[in-house]
Design an enzyme around this catalytic site. Structure first.
Site, PDB file in Angstrom:
ATOM      1  N   ASN A  53       0.819  -1.213   0.000  1.00 21.38           N
ATOM      2  CA  ASN A  53       0.000   0.000   0.000  1.00 21.38           C
ATOM      3  C   ASN A  53       0.857   1.268   0.000  1.00 21.38           C
ATOM      4  O   ASN A  53       0.339   2.375   0.172  1.00 21.38           O
ATOM      5  CB  ASN A  53      -0.914   0.024   1.228  1.00 21.38           C
ATOM      6  CG  ASN A  53      -2.026  -1.011   1.144  1.00 21.38           C
ATOM      7  OD1 ASN A  53      -2.450  -1.393   0.056  1.00 21.38           O
ATOM      8  ND2 ASN A  53      -2.492  -1.464   2.282  1.00 21.38           N
ATOM      9  N   HIS A 139     -14.633  -0.412   5.179  1.00 26.79           N
ATOM     10  CA  HIS A 139     -13.603  -1.174   5.893  1.00 26.79           C
ATOM     11  C   HIS A 139     -14.169  -1.761   7.183  1.00 26.79           C
ATOM     12  O   HIS A 139     -15.085  -1.225   7.800  1.00 26.79           O
ATOM     13  CB  HIS A 139     -12.422  -0.255   6.208  1.00 26.79           C
ATOM     14  CG  HIS A 139     -11.225  -0.963   6.742  1.00 26.79           C
ATOM     15  ND1 HIS A 139     -10.965  -1.077   8.088  1.00 26.79           N
ATOM     16  CD2 HIS A 139     -10.210  -1.600   6.105  1.00 26.79           C
ATOM     17  CE1 HIS A 139      -9.833  -1.746   8.258  1.00 26.79           C
ATOM     18  NE2 HIS A 139      -9.363  -2.080   7.076  1.00 26.79           N
ATOM     19  N   GLU A 180     -15.995   5.184   2.212  1.00 26.26           N
ATOM     20  CA  GLU A 180     -14.589   5.343   1.861  1.00 26.26           C
ATOM     21  C   GLU A 180     -14.494   6.170   0.588  1.00 26.26           C
ATOM     22  O   GLU A 180     -15.424   6.185  -0.224  1.00 26.26           O
ATOM     23  CB  GLU A 180     -13.925   3.987   1.662  1.00 26.26           C
ATOM     24  CG  GLU A 180     -13.880   3.138   2.921  1.00 26.26           C
ATOM     25  CD  GLU A 180     -13.061   1.868   2.751  1.00 26.26           C
ATOM     26  OE1 GLU A 180     -11.903   1.967   2.288  1.00 26.26           O
ATOM     27  OE2 GLU A 180     -13.579   0.803   3.086  1.00 26.26           O
ATOM     28  N   SER A 184     -10.756  -0.422  -0.846  1.00 27.06           N
ATOM     29  CA  SER A 184      -9.456  -1.080  -0.855  1.00 27.06           C
ATOM     30  C   SER A 184      -9.416  -2.381  -1.629  1.00 27.06           C
ATOM     31  O   SER A 184      -8.357  -2.783  -2.105  1.00 27.06           O
ATOM     32  CB  SER A 184      -8.994  -1.335   0.580  1.00 27.06           C
ATOM     33  OG  SER A 184      -9.902  -2.192   1.254  1.00 27.06           O
ATOM     34  N   ASP A 208     -13.640   8.212   4.816  1.00 27.51           N
ATOM     35  CA  ASP A 208     -12.364   7.589   5.150  1.00 27.51           C
ATOM     36  C   ASP A 208     -11.568   7.512   3.843  1.00 27.51           C
ATOM     37  O   ASP A 208     -11.896   6.728   2.956  1.00 27.51           O
ATOM     38  CB  ASP A 208     -12.604   6.194   5.725  1.00 27.51           C
ATOM     39  CG  ASP A 208     -11.311   5.420   5.976  1.00 27.51           C
ATOM     40  OD1 ASP A 208     -10.227   5.945   5.654  1.00 27.51           O
ATOM     41  OD2 ASP A 208     -11.382   4.288   6.476  1.00 27.51           O
ATOM     42  N   HIS A 211      -7.141   5.266   1.076  1.00 30.69           N
ATOM     43  CA  HIS A 211      -6.515   4.866  -0.180  1.00 30.69           C
ATOM     44  C   HIS A 211      -6.616   5.942  -1.261  1.00 30.69           C
ATOM     45  O   HIS A 211      -6.236   5.689  -2.412  1.00 30.69           O
ATOM     46  CB  HIS A 211      -7.140   3.568  -0.688  1.00 30.69           C
ATOM     47  CG  HIS A 211      -6.978   2.431   0.269  1.00 30.69           C
ATOM     48  ND1 HIS A 211      -5.861   1.626   0.291  1.00 30.69           N
ATOM     49  CD2 HIS A 211      -7.783   1.984   1.264  1.00 30.69           C
ATOM     50  CE1 HIS A 211      -5.990   0.715   1.242  1.00 30.69           C
ATOM     51  NE2 HIS A 211      -7.149   0.914   1.853  1.00 30.69           N
ATOM     52  N   LYS A 240      -0.447   4.363   4.134  1.00 29.14           N
ATOM     53  CA  LYS A 240      -0.462   4.077   2.699  1.00 29.14           C
ATOM     54  C   LYS A 240       0.452   5.079   1.975  1.00 29.14           C
ATOM     55  O   LYS A 240       1.654   4.921   1.991  1.00 29.14           O
ATOM     56  CB  LYS A 240      -1.886   4.131   2.160  1.00 29.14           C
ATOM     57  CG  LYS A 240      -2.715   2.886   2.457  1.00 29.14           C
ATOM     58  CD  LYS A 240      -3.209   2.796   3.868  1.00 29.14           C
ATOM     59  CE  LYS A 240      -4.088   1.586   4.100  1.00 29.14           C
ATOM     60  NZ  LYS A 240      -4.532   1.488   5.506  1.00 29.14           N
TER      61      LYS A 240
END
Length: 389
Positions: A53, A139, A180, A184, A208, A211, A240
């Site tokens: 990541n 997540h 998110e 992910s 969130d 990523h 990340k």
């Protein structure tokens, strides 16, 4: 009573482990040398890392290593206490200020991990009369926190605005919508502009962006910037694109003060080392100023797409996460092992992390890769799949 004489626990543990093994879903720790670099070793064998990541290639960058060493010389090792005792240092304050200036918020509250930041946020903000509405593919830290919080949790179908609207209009409770920015396992993006339009006047929005931060948006400001919106609360994690670890909740001054008073993960955890905060500030500056890293990711993504787009299992994404869906857990494990034989390390993602029948290779590209790395990986995957047919 000793551990060995507790049959209930022993039996439960043994049955769970046996079932996981029988299903082909057991996980094991891999001891790797140099695993935070694009090339690493295991038992004397060399691999190119396609499971990291570390999207911008900062985890082992000499400039960032030096920044942490400077922080160690200046601040020592540990923080020595929780933030509200004596653990909050000038280095922490500088990091908060850098994040706020870059991302456009009044406060940044620091945490030891993204998991603890997400749990602290939902546990602290939500009361029993509230409703938290989450994307179904959020997540585990968010979904678990929603289930364990005092609020009622509802989930909307992945990126489904119509379903979200139905849940928003179901009652008059105070609502928090959580998604998110980049997911992910699939590498796709939330329709943030549509979500914000839907919830206007009805709910707060939390994103969130674990990523997306550092990768998307102007100067790497993330998914919200790329979508042209500002979330009420933004969670930025440092494990990340920042190449380090930890997280921050970005919010307005009142929410920041509220979390400082009541977020138990923040109040009762030892603060991150000030040397780490110093390194994170430098990482944030590198992310903003070194556009070449994001440009490199675009070049690598174009190479990947051109070589693999016609294969069954290929999934198009605009991010550095490139899932290649193979279906069964057994097949995915087999392909992952064959790819290792060609020198390409990629992780087989299996249920329960992803739904049954959607086991996949989670291929990630980083700014440390060269085009030749991606070409070799794509050629090896093509050859491997041809041999299976």
């Amino acid at each position: 009573m000793t551990f060995s004489t507790m049959p209930a626990f022993n039996s439960r543990i043994e049955q769970a482990l046996a079932a996981r093994k029988q299903q082909g879903l057991s996980r094991t720790l891999q001891v790797l040398q140099g695993s935070n670099k694009v090339r690493f070793e295991q038992n004397g064998r060399q691999f190119v890392n396609f499971s990291s990541n570390d999207y911008l290639g900062l985890a082992a960058d000499p400039e960032l290593v030096k920044a942490w060493q400077v922080g160690l010389d200046k601040y020592g090792c540990g923080s020595g206490a929780s933030p509200l005792v004596t653990g909050f240092n000038y280095a922490h304050q500088a990091l908060e200020q850098e994040l706020c200036q870059w991302l456009g918020y009044e406060r940044a509250v620091l945490f030891g991990s993204g998991f603890s930041a997400n749990q602290a946020l939902l546990f602290t903000l939500l009361n029993k009369d509230d409703v938290v509405i989450q994307d179904k593919l959020n997540h585990a830290s968010l979904l678990e926190a929603g289930l364990l919080s005092a609020a009622t949790m509802k989930r909307f179908r992945h990126n489904d605005i119509k379903h979200l609207n139905q849940l928003l209009n179901a009652d008059s409770a105070a609502k928090l919508v959580v998604t998110e920015g980049v997911f992910s396992m699939d590498g796709d993006q939330a329709p943030l502009a549509q979500i914000q339009h839907s919830i206007e006047g009805k709910a707060w929005l939390t994103v969130d962006d674990a990523h997306g931060i550092g990768i998307l948006g102007r100067k790497g400001a993330g998914s919200c910037d790329a979508a042209g919106i500002k979330a009420d609360i933004l969670v930025a994690t440092f494990g990340k694109a920042f190449g380090l670890s930890g997280a921050a909740i970005l919010c307005n001054a009142s929410v920041g003060d509220y979390l400082t008073q009541f977020a138990r993960h923040h109040v009762y955890s030892t603060a991150m080392p000030p040397s780490q905060a110093h390194a994170l500030t430098h990482a944030a500056q590198m992310i903003q100023s070194q556009q070449w890293r994001r440009d490199k990711l675009v070049e690598l993504s174009d190479t990947y797409d051109a070589m693999l787009k016609d294969l069954p299992g290929y999934m198009a994404t605009d991010t550095t996460i490139k899932p290649f869906v193979l279906g069964s857990a057994a097949r995915t494990l087999d392909v992952a092992e064959q790819m290792k034989q060609s020198g390409c390390w990629m992780t087989a993602i299996r249920p329960p992390t992803v739904p049954q029948g959607s086991a996949r290779l989670r291929i990630t590209l980083t700014a440390s890769h060269q085009v030749a790395h991606v070409q070799h990986m794509a050629e090896s995957l093509l050859r491997c799949l041809e041999e299976q047919t």
